[in-house]
Design a protein around this motif. Sequence first.
Motif, PDB file in Angstrom:
ATOM      1  N   ALA A 163       0.829  -1.205   0.000  1.00  0.00           N
ATOM      2  CA  ALA A 163       0.000   0.000   0.000  1.00  0.00           C
ATOM      3  C   ALA A 163       0.864   1.256   0.000  1.00  0.00           C
ATOM      4  CB  ALA A 163      -0.932   0.004   1.209  1.00  0.00           C
ATOM      5  N   PHE A 164       1.905   1.263   0.827  1.00  0.00           N
ATOM      6  CA  PHE A 164       2.774   2.428   0.899  1.00  0.00           C
ATOM      7  C   PHE A 164       3.549   2.617  -0.400  1.00  0.00           C
ATOM      8  CE2 PHE A 164       3.294   3.916   5.508  1.00  0.00           C
ATOM      9  CZ  PHE A 164       2.005   3.519   5.836  1.00  0.00           C
ATOM     10  N   LEU A 165       4.068   1.535  -0.972  1.00  0.00           N
ATOM     11  CA  LEU A 165       4.810   1.654  -2.226  1.00  0.00           C
ATOM     12  C   LEU A 165       3.903   2.153  -3.353  1.00  0.00           C
ATOM     13  CD1 LEU A 165       7.066  -1.549  -2.193  1.00  0.00           C
ATOM     14  CD2 LEU A 165       7.837   0.829  -2.022  1.00  0.00           C
ATOM     15  N   SER A 166       2.701   1.624  -3.427  1.00  0.00           N
ATOM     16  CA  SER A 166       1.784   2.023  -4.501  1.00  0.00           C
ATOM     17  C   SER A 166       1.299   3.455  -4.335  1.00  0.00           C
ATOM     18  CB  SER A 166       0.588   1.071  -4.562  1.00  0.00           C
ATOM     19  OG  SER A 166      -0.238   1.221  -3.423  1.00  0.00           O
ATOM     20  N   ALA A 167       1.379   3.980  -3.117  1.00  0.00           N
ATOM     21  CA  ALA A 167       0.976   5.375  -2.896  1.00  0.00           C
ATOM     22  C   ALA A 167       1.883   6.336  -3.654  1.00  0.00           C
ATOM     23  CB  ALA A 167       1.001   5.703  -1.402  1.00  0.00           C
ATOM     24  N   GLY A 168       3.020   5.835  -4.120  1.00  0.00           N
ATOM     25  CA  GLY A 168       3.924   6.671  -4.909  1.00  0.00           C
ATOM     26  C   GLY A 168       3.258   7.247  -6.149  1.00  0.00           C
ATOM     27  N   PHE A 169       2.299   6.528  -6.718  1.00  0.00           N
ATOM     28  CA  PHE A 169       1.598   7.036  -7.895  1.00  0.00           C
ATOM     29  C   PHE A 169       0.798   8.286  -7.555  1.00  0.00           C
ATOM     30  CE2 PHE A 169       2.037   2.439  -8.796  1.00  0.00           C
ATOM     31  CZ  PHE A 169       2.716   2.518 -10.004  1.00  0.00           C
ATOM     32  N   GLN A 170       0.107   8.264  -6.414  1.00  0.00           N
ATOM     33  CA  GLN A 170      -0.680   9.425  -6.008  1.00  0.00           C
ATOM     34  C   GLN A 170       0.212  10.566  -5.513  1.00  0.00           C
ATOM     35  OE1 GLN A 170      -1.641   6.226  -5.075  1.00  0.00           O
ATOM     36  NE2 GLN A 170      -3.373   6.157  -6.476  1.00  0.00           N
ATOM     37  N   ILE A 171       1.220  10.218  -4.710  1.00  0.00           N
ATOM     38  CA  ILE A 171       2.088  11.253  -4.141  1.00  0.00           C
ATOM     39  C   ILE A 171       2.801  12.020  -5.254  1.00  0.00           C
ATOM     40  CG2 ILE A 171       4.146  11.662  -2.729  1.00  0.00           C
ATOM     41  CD1 ILE A 171       3.293   9.253  -1.022  1.00  0.00           C
ATOM     42  N   SER A 172       3.247  11.308  -6.286  1.00  0.00           N
ATOM     43  CA  SER A 172       3.956  11.975  -7.384  1.00  0.00           C
ATOM     44  C   SER A 172       3.059  12.995  -8.076  1.00  0.00           C
ATOM     45  CB  SER A 172       4.467  10.944  -8.395  1.00  0.00           C
ATOM     46  OG  SER A 172       3.389  10.269  -9.030  1.00  0.00           O
ATOM     47  N   SER A 173       1.776  12.668  -8.241  1.00  0.00           N
ATOM     48  CA  SER A 173       0.842  13.606  -8.880  1.00  0.00           C
ATOM     49  C   SER A 173       0.577  14.809  -7.984  1.00  0.00           C
ATOM     50  CB  SER A 173      -0.479  12.892  -9.207  1.00  0.00           C
ATOM     51  OG  SER A 173      -0.274  11.846 -10.129  1.00  0.00           O
ATOM     52  N   ILE A 174       0.463  14.554  -6.688  1.00  0.00           N
ATOM     53  CA  ILE A 174       0.229  15.650  -5.738  1.00  0.00           C
ATOM     54  C   ILE A 174       1.395  16.639  -5.757  1.00  0.00           C
ATOM     55  CG2 ILE A 174      -0.018  16.219  -3.287  1.00  0.00           C
ATOM     56  CD1 ILE A 174      -1.426  13.486  -2.968  1.00  0.00           C
ATOM     57  N   ILE A 175       2.624  16.124  -5.880  1.00  0.00           N
ATOM     58  CA  ILE A 175       3.813  16.981  -5.899  1.00  0.00           C
ATOM     59  C   ILE A 175       4.024  17.615  -7.265  1.00  0.00           C
ATOM     60  CG2 ILE A 175       6.333  17.017  -5.666  1.00  0.00           C
ATOM     61  CD1 ILE A 175       6.034  14.727  -3.634  1.00  0.00           C
ATOM     62  N   LEU A 176       3.848  16.804  -8.321  1.00  0.00           N
ATOM     63  CA  LEU A 176       4.175  17.257  -9.681  1.00  0.00           C
ATOM     64  C   LEU A 176       3.336  18.452 -10.117  1.00  0.00           C
ATOM     65  CD1 LEU A 176       5.578  16.814 -12.455  1.00  0.00           C
ATOM     66  CD2 LEU A 176       3.698  15.257 -13.017  1.00  0.00           C
ATOM     67  N   MET A 177       2.036  18.392  -9.913  1.00  0.00           N
ATOM     68  CA  MET A 177       1.153  19.427 -10.462  1.00  0.00           C
ATOM     69  C   MET A 177       1.437  20.823  -9.916  1.00  0.00           C
ATOM     70  SD  MET A 177      -0.351  17.961 -12.810  1.00  0.00           S
ATOM     71  CE  MET A 177      -0.712  16.308 -13.386  1.00  0.00           C
ATOM     72  N   PRO A 178       1.455  21.014  -8.581  1.00  0.00           N
ATOM     73  CA  PRO A 178       1.723  22.384  -8.091  1.00  0.00           C
ATOM     74  C   PRO A 178       3.142  22.869  -8.383  1.00  0.00           C
ATOM     75  CG  PRO A 178       1.593  20.824  -6.260  1.00  0.00           C
ATOM     76  CD  PRO A 178       1.135  20.100  -7.473  1.00  0.00           C
ATOM     77  N   VAL A 179       4.129  21.978  -8.272  1.00  0.00           N
ATOM     78  CA  VAL A 179       5.512  22.379  -8.552  1.00  0.00           C
ATOM     79  C   VAL A 179       5.656  22.776 -10.024  1.00  0.00           C
ATOM     80  CG1 VAL A 179       7.899  21.574  -8.698  1.00  0.00           C
ATOM     81  CG2 VAL A 179       6.520  21.004  -6.696  1.00  0.00           C
ATOM     82  N   SER A 180       5.036  22.009 -10.915  1.00  0.00           N
ATOM     83  CA  SER A 180       5.098  22.329 -12.344  1.00  0.00           C
ATOM     84  C   SER A 180       4.432  23.666 -12.632  1.00  0.00           C
ATOM     85  CB  SER A 180       4.420  21.224 -13.162  1.00  0.00           C
ATOM     86  OG  SER A 180       5.105  20.002 -13.038  1.00  0.00           O
ATOM     87  N   GLY A 181       3.293  23.909 -11.955  1.00  0.00           N
ATOM     88  CA  GLY A 181       2.612  25.184 -12.142  1.00  0.00           C
ATOM     89  C   GLY A 181       3.469  26.369 -11.717  1.00  0.00           C
ATOM     90  N   VAL A 182       4.151  26.236 -10.592  1.00  0.00           N
ATOM     91  CA  VAL A 182       5.020  27.312 -10.100  1.00  0.00           C
ATOM     92  C   VAL A 182       6.186  27.546 -11.060  1.00  0.00           C
ATOM     93  CG1 VAL A 182       6.632  27.961  -8.271  1.00  0.00           C
ATOM     94  CG2 VAL A 182       4.406  26.985  -7.684  1.00  0.00           C
ATOM     95  N   LEU A 183       6.820  26.452 -11.514  1.00  0.00           N
ATOM     96  CA  LEU A 183       7.976  26.585 -12.412  1.00  0.00           C
ATOM     97  C   LEU A 183       7.572  27.159 -13.769  1.00  0.00           C
ATOM     98  CD1 LEU A 183       9.939  23.281 -11.646  1.00  0.00           C
ATOM     99  CD2 LEU A 183      10.634  25.615 -11.100  1.00  0.00           C
ATOM    100  N   CYS A 184       6.396  26.770 -14.254  1.00  0.00           N
ATOM    101  CA  CYS A 184       5.926  27.290 -15.539  1.00  0.00           C
ATOM    102  C   CYS A 184       5.778  28.807 -15.521  1.00  0.00           C
ATOM    103  CB  CYS A 184       4.588  26.652 -15.909  1.00  0.00           C
ATOM    104  SG  CYS A 184       4.746  25.095 -16.814  1.00  0.00           S
ATOM    105  N   GLU A 185       5.310  29.338 -14.408  1.00  0.00           N
ATOM    106  CA  GLU A 185       5.055  30.768 -14.304  1.00  0.00           C
ATOM    107  C   GLU A 185       6.253  31.552 -13.770  1.00  0.00           C
ATOM    108  OE1 GLU A 185       1.536  31.320 -12.039  1.00  0.00           O
ATOM    109  OE2 GLU A 185       0.227  30.322 -13.488  1.00  0.00           O
ATOM    110  N   SER A 186       7.326  30.835 -13.400  1.00  0.00           N
ATOM    111  CA  SER A 186       8.513  31.500 -12.864  1.00  0.00           C
ATOM    112  C   SER A 186       9.469  31.877 -13.994  1.00  0.00           C
ATOM    113  CB  SER A 186       9.230  30.589 -11.874  1.00  0.00           C
ATOM    114  OG  SER A 186       9.874  29.518 -12.562  1.00  0.00           O
ATOM    115  N   GLN A 187      10.548  32.574 -13.639  1.00  0.00           N
ATOM    116  CA  GLN A 187      11.563  32.948 -14.625  1.00  0.00           C
ATOM    117  C   GLN A 187      12.345  31.734 -15.117  1.00  0.00           C
ATOM    118  OE1 GLN A 187      13.979  35.962 -12.714  1.00  0.00           O
ATOM    119  NE2 GLN A 187      12.498  37.602 -13.148  1.00  0.00           N
TER     120      GLN A 187
END
Length: 462
Positions: A163-187
Motif C-alpha cells: 500500500a505504501f509503495l503504490s501510494a507513490g503514484f498518487q504522491i507523485s501527482s500531488i507533488i508534480l502538479m503544483p511544482v510544475s505550475g510554479v515553475l511554468c510561471e517563474s523565470q
Amino acid sequence: MEKVEEQQTNQKRFTFADKTRFIVLIIGLCCICCTNANYNAINFSVICMQDVISEQSVVNQTHWLENTADVSFIFSAGAAGAIIGLFPSVPLTTKFGVRNVLSFYGLLTAVSTLLIPLAVSIGYYPVIIIRMFQGFGASILFSAIGSISEGWSPIAEISTYVAFLSAGFQISSIILMPVSGVLCESQLGWRYIFYLFGGISVIAHIIFFTFFRDSATVHRNVSGKELRKISTGRLPTAGRQTVPYLDICKDKVVLSIWAAAIGGNMSFMALITYGPTYLNKVLGLDARETGFLNAIPYMLATAVKFVAGPLSDHMTFIPETWRMIFFAALSQLGLAIGFFVMALTNSKLIAQIAYTAAIVLAGINIVGVVKCAQMVARQHVHFVMAVISLSAWGAIFLLPIIIGFVCPNHTASEWAVFYTAVGIWVIIMNVPFPFFATMDAAEYTKPEWEQKKNTVAPEQRI
C-alpha cells in the motif's frame, strides 16, 4: 551464547534499530514517485511551451505543439515504450536481479527526462524517441512494488508495504502538479520541470542501487532479529530461479487475479483519464473547478492507502483470505457504483462525490488483488505484476479508440452508455476472484517443485 554473538555482530554494523526494511521502503517509494513524476511531467508542461512555438513557428504551418493529434501521439509514445519495456523486464530481472534492473530502468527514465528540453528544441521526432525511452523505463513501476515487497516485507506487514509503495503514484501527482505550475510561471520556465524531477530521480536511483539488495538475507544492515521477522512464514528459495511461465499462466488463482486487474485497470484509466472530460463537457464544470476536483481524489486516495494497508495487516480476527476478498470487493464495487452513478446523474455535486469515491476506493485494490498476487506467486511475482502492468498500458492505448467510437460528440447520453458499460465490465471481470483467492503459495514457488518436475518416473526410465 548465540544471542551474545549476534549482539556483538550487530554492534559492528549499523542496523537502523532493526528497521532497515523501512529504510528500503522509503527509498523504494521515492524511486516510484520520481519515475511516475518523470513520465507524467510532459502532460502538464506542454501547455507552458509557448516560447517554443514562437521560436520554431513557420509561416502557414501549424506547429506540432498546436496540433492535438501530434501532442496525443507524444503521450501515446510513452505507453508504446512502456509496453516494449515490459517484455524484456521479466527475463532481465530473472537473470540480473531486481536491484540491477530497477536501477537501470529508473535511471533510463531519469536521463530521458533530462533530455526532453533538448529534444523539444530540436523537433517533434526527437521528442517521440525520448518519450519512448521514458516510457520504457517507467514500465517496471508495478513490478517494482511486487519485487521490493517480496524481498523485504514480512508476511504480517505485506499489506502495509504494498500500500505504501503504490501510494507513490498518487504522491507523485500531488507533488508534480503544483511544482510544475510554479515553475511554468517563474523565470526558470517549463524546462526546469524536467531538470528538477530528472535530477532528483538520478540521485534517488543511485541511492537505491547503493543501498538496496534483492533480499534482506544478504544486506549488511539487517540484524538477525529483523531477518527472522522478515523470513517468518516464507518459503526458502535457492537464489534466482527460472520463471515457470506456462505453470503460472495455467494457475486459476493467477488467471482470476489477471482478470480482476484487467477489469480494474481499464475502468480506472477511463476514470482518471476521461473523468475530467466528462465533468467539464457533460456536467458543465469550468476548468478551474475540474482541475481542483481532479486533485482532491489523489490526496484522499493517498490517505486511504496509508490507512488501508496497516488496517489489513492488523485485522487478524478475520482470516487473511477474507480480508483480501473484502478489500477487493470494496474497491471494485465502489469503482463500478461510481461509474453507474455518474452515468445516471445530472447533479454536479453527486457526480463529484461519485468521481472522488471511485478513485479513492479503486486504490485499495492494492491490498486485495495485488496482495493475493504477492502471496501466491512469491519469488515470481515480477512476472504476474508485469502482466498487470501490460493491462494498464494497454488500456491507455485502447481507450482513445473506444472513446472516439462511443462518445464522439461528448453528449450526456453517449457518456451514460460508456460509463454503464464500464461499470458492468468491472463487475464481470472481478467475479472469479472471490472464488479463487488464497493466501497459499503456489506449488511452483516451492523448493521441491523443480525437483519434482525434473524427476523421471522409474517406469519411464530405459
